[in-house]
Scaffold this motif. Structure first.
Motif, short mmCIF file in Angstrom:
data_model
loop_
_atom_site.label_atom_id
_atom_site.label_comp_id
_atom_site.label_asym_id
_atom_site.label_seq_id
_atom_site.Cartn_x
_atom_site.Cartn_y
_atom_site.Cartn_z
N THR A 12 37.98 48.43 43.54
CA THR A 12 38.67 47.22 43.10
C THR A 12 37.65 46.26 42.51
O THR A 12 36.68 45.90 43.18
N VAL A 18 36.27 42.72 41.13
CA VAL A 18 36.45 41.27 41.26
C VAL A 18 35.90 40.55 40.03
O VAL A 18 36.57 39.71 39.43
N THR A 19 34.66 40.88 39.64
CA THR A 19 34.06 40.29 38.44
C THR A 19 33.34 41.38 37.64
O THR A 19 32.92 42.39 38.20
N PRO A 67 38.13 42.85 35.76
CA PRO A 67 38.58 42.11 36.93
C PRO A 67 40.08 42.24 37.17
O PRO A 67 40.87 42.30 36.22
N LYS A 68 40.46 42.32 38.45
CA LYS A 68 41.84 42.47 38.90
C LYS A 68 42.42 43.84 38.59
O LYS A 68 43.63 44.02 38.54
N LEU A 97 43.16 38.74 44.23
CA LEU A 97 41.88 39.32 44.67
C LEU A 97 41.38 38.73 45.99
O LEU A 97 40.40 39.23 46.55
N GLN A 98 42.00 37.69 46.49
CA GLN A 98 41.51 37.05 47.70
C GLN A 98 41.41 38.00 48.89
O GLN A 98 40.43 37.94 49.65
N ILE A 146 38.16 39.88 48.54
CA ILE A 146 36.99 39.02 48.77
C ILE A 146 36.84 38.68 50.25
O ILE A 146 35.73 38.70 50.80
#
Length: 352
Positions: free
Chosen positions: A221, A223-224, A246-247, A267-268, A271
């Motif tokens: 997955t 994120v950035t 991302p995403k 995405l939280q 993270i």
């Protein structure tokens, strides 16, 4: 005398695959100096003699040294960073010895074969000596910073194999389990993660990898940044490859050889997981309990009635297990039974 000691030290670092780009540049300048020619010939001859079964004739030794020095000189020159185009910095010391192998046809000497083997073994030994392993047991989470500044949050029951130096032009690790990576940006040296048949390559980005070798399933997955994910064959050839932004998330099932991707809206949860906070949105309770077992290393039983429930909620595994289980039970309308340090979740959503 002092200069000779420095040159010998620098040359040894080169042979041991430990030179920095600045030291490579310095070595090139030193080799170019006429006054150092005899010293370099001597250093190469000394290394050559370590694997020689019998003394070489002077003429034969001079011929081999000249050829080997020519290859080393060309290789070092190729490794000097170009200011105008730094991306063309092929830091691949091992190639030197591959080129030396080609000289067998020219020299036809068994001694050169031994010379090549000596440095190949030396190179491989250096890589092995720099190999390290980080293992987490059930109930353990660890944060590690690699030599390049990359951060890795290793989840419970996971294994990370890594090195504290470059492997040719790459930063290479392997993962079995789950981890969140925050990779330090370095365009010249891509970061590669091996997870079973999956190969993930990035330059500088953050993402989560879940590699379950027992179930033969893998997921990444992002994120950035941008991540390239490839499925590798048994011969280390790419069968298929996808590029993620991302995403985006990709799944691979080894048994079915299926590679599938999808978009992630939030995405939280990804993270937060690096800090031990688990989020679920309609996840079967059996999967939630399996996660809690890994994060707490305690026995948790689930009655059949509870197993059919779906869980919605967030659990902070930094809190005591009793609190987290009580939150889980409340979320599905169940009860927590405790006996001899063993927990059982009884009842649940189908009784409402």
């Amino acid at each position: 005398m002092k200069d000779q000691i420095y040159i010998k030290s620098l040359f040894k670092k080169y042979l041991d695959v430990e030179c920095t780009p600045d030291e490579i540049n310095e070595l090139f300048k030193l080799i170019n100096k006429k006054e150092n020619e005899e010293l370099f010939n001597s250093l190469i001859g000394d290394e050559l003699s370590k694997d020689t079964l019998k003394p070489l004739k002077a003429e034969q030794e001079d011929k081999i040294i000249t050829k080997v020095k020519s290859v080393i000189f060309s290789e070092i020159r190729a490794q000097i960073p170009q200011k105008s185009n730094p991306s063309k910095f092929p830091y691949k010391i091992a190639n030197t010895w591959l080129k030396i192998a080609a000289l067998w046809l020219v020299i036809g000497s068994a001694t050169l074969v031994l010379f090549y083997r000596h440095f190949t073994d030396n190179y491989n030994a250096q890589i092995k000596n720099h190999s390290k392993q980080l293992v987490t047991q059930n109930g353990q989470r660890k944060l590690i910073r690699l030599f390049d500044g990359t951060k890795v949050w290793l989840s419970p029951s996971s294994t990370l194999n890594y090195r504290d130096q470059l492997v040719n032009s790459y930063r290479v690790v392997s993962l079995d389990g789950e981890a969140f990576f925050e990779v330090a940006k370095d365009k010249r040296h891509p970061f590669i993660i091996h997870s079973g048949r999956m190969q993930t390559q990035v330059v500088g980005t953050s993402f989560n990898i879940k590699s379950d070798s027992k179930l033969n399933t893998y997921s990444i997955t992002v994120v950035t940044g941008i991540v390239k994910v490839a499925v590798m064959s048994a011969k280390s050839e790419k069968i298929s490859e996808v590029t993620l932004k991302p995403k985006q998330q990709v799944f691979f099932n080894n048994d079915k050889s299926l590679l599938a991707s999808k978009t992630i809206l939030d995405l939280q949860p990804v993270i937060k997981k690096r800090d031990g906070i688990l989020s679920y949105d309609g996840t079967p309770v059996a999967e939630v309990v399996a996660d809690l077992k890994r994060y707490y290393d305690v026995p948790i039983e689930l009655e059949n009635k509870s197993a059919v429930c779906l869980c919605y909620g967030e659990f902070d595994t930094n809190r005591p297990i009793k609190i987290v289980l009580s939150q889980l039970a409340a979320a599905i309308g169940a009860n927590v039974l405790t006996e001899n340090n063993k927990y059982t979740i009884a009842g649940g959503c189908d009784e409402r």
